[in-house]
Structures are given as C-alpha cells and as structure tokens.
Design a protein around this motif. Structure first.
Motif, short mmCIF file in Angstrom:
data_model
loop_
_atom_site.label_atom_id
_atom_site.label_comp_id
_atom_site.label_asym_id
_atom_site.label_seq_id
_atom_site.Cartn_x
_atom_site.Cartn_y
_atom_site.Cartn_z
N ASP A 162 0.86 -1.19 0.00
CA ASP A 162 0.00 0.00 0.00
C ASP A 162 0.89 1.23 0.00
OD1 ASP A 162 -1.88 1.98 0.29
OD2 ASP A 162 -2.48 1.40 2.33
N GLY A 202 0.01 4.24 -0.51
CA GLY A 202 -0.74 5.42 -0.10
C GLY A 202 -0.30 6.00 1.23
N ASP A 203 0.53 5.25 1.97
CA ASP A 203 1.03 5.80 3.23
C ASP A 203 2.55 5.91 3.26
OD1 ASP A 203 1.57 3.11 3.44
OD2 ASP A 203 0.71 2.86 5.41
N ARG A 219 -2.69 12.69 5.49
CA ARG A 219 -3.53 11.51 5.69
C ARG A 219 -3.20 10.45 4.64
NH1 ARG A 219 -6.89 15.28 3.34
NH2 ARG A 219 -7.84 14.61 1.42
N THR A 220 -3.42 9.21 5.01
CA THR A 220 -3.17 8.09 4.10
C THR A 220 -4.03 8.23 2.85
OG1 THR A 220 -2.65 6.67 5.95
CG2 THR A 220 -3.26 5.58 3.90
N GLY A 221 -3.42 8.00 1.70
CA GLY A 221 -4.16 8.04 0.44
C GLY A 221 -4.20 9.40 -0.21
N GLY A 222 -3.77 10.45 0.50
CA GLY A 222 -3.77 11.79 -0.08
C GLY A 222 -2.45 12.11 -0.73
N ARG A 278 1.22 12.90 -1.18
CA ARG A 278 2.36 12.45 -0.38
C ARG A 278 3.61 13.22 -0.78
NH1 ARG A 278 0.17 10.40 3.57
NH2 ARG A 278 2.09 9.36 4.13
N LEU A 318 0.73 11.42 -5.91
CA LEU A 318 -0.57 10.92 -5.52
C LEU A 318 -0.72 9.53 -6.10
CD1 LEU A 318 -3.30 11.65 -4.15
CD2 LEU A 318 -4.06 12.44 -6.39
N SER A 339 -3.16 6.46 -7.15
CA SER A 339 -4.55 6.18 -7.51
C SER A 339 -4.69 4.67 -7.76
CB SER A 339 -4.92 6.97 -8.77
OG SER A 339 -6.24 6.66 -9.16
N PRO A 340 -5.03 3.92 -6.69
CA PRO A 340 -5.14 2.47 -6.84
C PRO A 340 -6.16 2.02 -7.89
CG PRO A 340 -5.13 3.08 -4.53
CD PRO A 340 -5.26 4.34 -5.32
N ARG A 341 -7.25 2.73 -8.00
CA ARG A 341 -8.28 2.35 -8.98
C ARG A 341 -7.72 2.37 -10.40
NH1 ARG A 341 -13.93 5.11 -8.65
NH2 ARG A 341 -14.12 3.50 -7.09
#
Length: 90
Positions: A44, A46-47, A53-56, A58, A70, A72-74
């Motif tokens: 992951d 995102g962190d 915050r996680t996913g925002g 970085r 940034l 974007s897992p999707r």
C-alpha cells in the motif's frame, strides 16, 4: 484495464520538471519506478512518504529535495505533480 502499475507527470513532464536539474529529475523518476514496483507487489503505497492523511498527496525526499505524488489504486497510477530541488539548486 491493465493490472500493471505505471507512473506519469501531471499535467505533463515540461510543467513538472521545467527548470529542475537533470540529476534530480532522474532520481525522482527512479523513485517513481520503484513505487510502481512496490505497488505491483501489493504494498500500500498510499502511506509511504509524508502527508496529512493516508491516500492523499504524499511528499517524498529525493536527491536533497523532494517531490509530491498521488497514488490512484483504482487507475493503478502514481501521479508526480511537483518536484522541489535542493535550495542551493533553485
């Protein structure tokens, strides 16, 4: 949709890397490629780095400066939005 992670600049390479020394750009690109490899292995991302915050958005250190990205897992995409070189190279 491809299951392979990739990275790119946003809005484009000229905007993000303009005026940044080539060795710093190369280090950011190397780190972005490593982030895609980690994400492809299921880490992951995102962190990773620093952020509120996680996913925002970085922040990650690179060659004495830093860059913002940034994840974007999707879309299986890492977006590099800004590179800040070391102060003495501004």
């Amino acid at each position: 949709m491809s299951d392979t992670w990739r990275w790119e600049y946003d809005p484009d390479s000229a905007h993000v890397t303009g005026g940044v020394p080539a060795e710093i750009t190369a280090e950011v690109e190397r780190l972005a490629a490593q982030l895609t490899e980690l994400a492809g292995m299921g880490v992951d991302i995102g962190d990773l780095g620093n952020g509120p915050r996680t996913g925002g958005l970085r922040r990650m250190d690179a060659a004495g400066g830093w860059f913002y990205f940034l994840a974007s897992p999707r879309d299986r995409l890492i977006v590099v939005v800004r590179i800040v070189p070391p102060f003495d190279q501004l």
